[in-house]
Design an enzyme around this catalytic site. Structure first.
Site, PDB file in Angstrom:
ATOM      1  N   GLY A  87       0.836  -1.186  -0.028  1.00 56.40           N
ATOM      2  CA  GLY A  87       0.059   0.101   0.143  1.00 56.40           C
ATOM      3  C   GLY A  87       0.890   1.273   0.109  1.00 56.40           C
ATOM      4  N   GLY A  89       2.687   3.902   1.555  1.00 55.05           N
ATOM      5  CA  GLY A  89       2.976   4.233   2.693  1.00 55.05           C
ATOM      6  C   GLY A  89       3.406   5.644   2.856  1.00 55.05           C
ATOM      7  N   ARG A  90       3.544   6.304   1.808  1.00 56.29           N
ATOM      8  CA  ARG A  90       3.933   7.740   1.863  1.00 56.29           C
ATOM      9  C   ARG A  90       3.347   8.358   0.894  1.00 56.29           C
ATOM     10  NH1 ARG A  90       9.931   8.718  -0.483  1.00 56.29           N
ATOM     11  NH2 ARG A  90       9.782   7.235  -2.269  1.00 56.29           N
ATOM     12  N   LYS A 109       3.595  12.079  -3.658  1.00 54.83           N
ATOM     13  CA  LYS A 109       4.683  11.311  -3.006  1.00 54.83           C
ATOM     14  C   LYS A 109       5.202  11.902  -1.723  1.00 54.83           C
ATOM     15  CE  LYS A 109       7.225   8.384  -5.065  1.00 54.83           C
ATOM     16  NZ  LYS A 109       8.213   7.730  -6.114  1.00 54.83           N
ATOM     17  N   ASP A 249       4.196  -4.593  -7.405  1.00 55.06           N
ATOM     18  CA  ASP A 249       3.406  -3.256  -7.149  1.00 55.06           C
ATOM     19  C   ASP A 249       3.868  -2.293  -8.055  1.00 55.06           C
ATOM     20  OD1 ASP A 249       5.634  -4.126  -5.318  1.00 55.06           O
ATOM     21  OD2 ASP A 249       5.359  -2.165  -4.571  1.00 55.06           O
ATOM     22  N   ASN A 250       5.001  -2.659  -8.783  1.00 54.77           N
ATOM     23  CA  ASN A 250       5.438  -1.449  -9.739  1.00 54.77           C
ATOM     24  C   ASN A 250       5.321  -1.593 -11.221  1.00 54.77           C
ATOM     25  OD1 ASN A 250       6.422   0.109  -7.439  1.00 54.77           O
ATOM     26  ND2 ASN A 250       8.333  -0.833  -7.572  1.00 54.77           N
TER      27      ASN A 250
END
Length: 514
Positions: A87, A89-90, A109, A249-250
């Site tokens: 997920g 995170g930042r 981001k 995830d990328n």
């Protein structure tokens, strides 16, 4: 008045994947770079974005009433190991912007920790990595590579401690969407087929609407994502781009390149090149990227099995058949690009027409690609020579562009600085290849459109980031101007076309920036 309005379709349609959240307040946000060209493309007013209300919006401090910012949930294979919950995170999805091209995500981001932040991370980002993503993503766009874009970089007024005290920063990113293979892995892991189907329907609606009324829309989705990624990764290989962190995830469903953390570009051509400090086993080395893309797509196919067919065995067969098309599509796109880089008049499609009658099906044509196309040996032999002679990737193709116009000195200069594996400097092998290539009457005009003069060379990026961190952005803007106009040769940009010093490349590493 805030300069944009945002929808919240992702948050509404897929609440299981959307955690409502707000950006961390910034003590004193300041605009460092505003991408005015992108703002215009999106139908936004640059002056309004640069004003105080615009900076408040770009930092996430003040959002339009229409916005419902969320941190997105997803899973992912990271360097081969599966993480069930990753997920944002930042990061935050502020919402979707309605444009003439369709919906565009607006995403932050470095806006502070979310519930998905891991290991006590503060969710903040530093100026250098955010500027790196802006430079590289805008260069990739100018090179014709599908990519997320960078609308702005801001400093937050809050220092961040990574490698000492560094300026805190936020990147404002835009994308066709932020749906990833990891999004589908997260939905599939929940065992909720209805959620998986809603996610697939949303992906089709956003990216492949022509599939909605077909008999097998989810098989069509799989095939479309395979095709999109084959095209994108081929483009990476043609410009010498190394992603550095090709986790599931990328990998986007749209085919856009995402996450410019430990990315870099080749200087010397070597398929084994790795710059990422976290890729200790060379999983995502330059030459491994097509293989890893296919691996990631296999994970995507696994998530879709319940939607492909009620019979599990039939679903697996359909997925395998679709995945078998990746290698042929990738190779055709790569070879088509290499033909352009070498100015060859014929295209892989034309050569396929010649050999297609020899085989009973298209799979056989794809499988025979390397063995049956007469011009492919020129490509493979050149790459072999470049690797053995340790030639600069981008510089060699630009030198060949000049050679197509009978200007041989740039090529001779390239060869003079290279050595073969035995430390000897010989030109005989290359001369023999050159004679074969020139016999094909290469078209220099095609080559000039296919071979950039300037890429974001690692040493140039690092210098621009160092100076920007110290408060001097002159080199940053000079580099941005050059990489966003990469096919134009200008004497005042000559420094950006030069390869890195050997000592720089020998010790250079990239980091994820978290």
């Amino acid at each position: 008045m805030l300069p944009i309005s945002l929808t919240h379709q992702f948050a509404d349609r897929l609440p299981e994947l959307a955690h409502p959240w707000r950006a961390e307040p910034c003590p004193s946000a300041q605009l460092v770079v505003l991408n005015e060209s992108l703002a215009t493309d999106l139908g936004l007013d640059s002056d309004e974005l640069a004003a105080e209300s615009g900076v408040d919006l770009l930092s996430g401090a003040k959002l339009p009433a229409s916005a419902r910012p969320v941190a997105q949930a997803y899973s992912g294979h990271q360097f081969g190991g599966f993480s069930p919950l990753l997920g944002d995170g930042r990061a935050l999805l502020l919402g979707e912007l309605e444009t003439v091209q369709g919906l565009v995500d607006v995403h932050l981001k470095g806006s502070g920790a979310t519930p998905f932040a891991r290991g006590g991370a503060d969710g903040r980002a530093t100026l250098g990595p955010m500027l790196r993503e802006l430079i590289v993503s805008e260069a990739m766009h100018a090179l014709g590579v599908p990519t997320t874009r960078s609308l702005a970089v801001l400093t937050t007024g809050r220092p961040v401690f990574r490698h000492g005290r560094e300026p805190g920063a936020i990147l404002v990113r835009t994308a066709a969407s932020h749906l990833r293979v990891g999004s589908f892995q997260y939905a599939a892991l929940r065992g909720d087929e209805a959620l998986l189907q809603r996610l697939a329907d949303y992906a089709i609606e956003r990216h492949y609407p022509e599939l909605a009324d077909t008999d097998q829309p989810y098989l069509g989705l799989l095939r479309s994502v395979i095709s999109a990624q084959a095209h994108t990764v081929a483009q990476w290989m043609l410009v010498g781009f190394i992603h550095g962190v090709m986790n599931t995830d990328n990998m986007t469903i749209s085919g856009e390149t995402i996450d410019y953390g430990p990315c870099a570009f080749l200087d010397v051509y070597d398929p084994a090149t790795v710059f990422s400090s976290i890729d200790s086993e060379s999983r995502y080395a330059f030459g491994q990227q097509p293989v890893m893309a296919e691996w990631n797509l296999t994970r995507f196919a696994e998530t879709l099995l319940p939607l492909l067919d009620d019979d599990p065995n039939r679903a697996v067969d359909l997925a395998k058949s679709a995945l078998e098309g990746f290698a042929g599509q990738y190779e055709q796109r790569f070879m088509r690009g290499m033909y352009a880089k070498l100015g060859l008049a014929r295209t892989p499609a034309e050569d396929c027409d010649e050999v297609r009658g020899t085989f009973s099906n298209q799979d056989a044509v794809s499988a025979s690609w390397s063995q049956n196309l007469p011009l492919n040996s020129l490509v493979h032999d050149l790459l072999d020579l470049m690797q053995r002679r340790k030639l600069d990737f981008t510089g060699t193709f630009r030198a060949l562009t000049a050679a197509a116009d009978d200007e041989l000195e740039p090529l001779r200069a390239q060869l003079a600085t290279s050595n073969n594996a035995n430390g000897e400097c010989r030109t005989g092998e290359f001369d023999a290849w050159l004679e074969r290539w020139r016999a094909q009457r290469p078209d220099a005009s095609v080559m000039r459109r296919a071979n950039p003069v300037v890429i974001p060379r690692n040493h140039a990026v690092e210098q621009a980031l160092r100076e920007a961190n110290a408060g001097d952005t002159a080199e940053l803007f000079a580099l941005l101007e050059a990489v966003t106009d990469p096919f134009t040769e200008r004497t005042d940009r000559a420094r950006f076309a030069q390869p890195a010093p050997a000592d720089f490349t020998r010790y250079f590493q990239t980091f994820c920036g978290t």
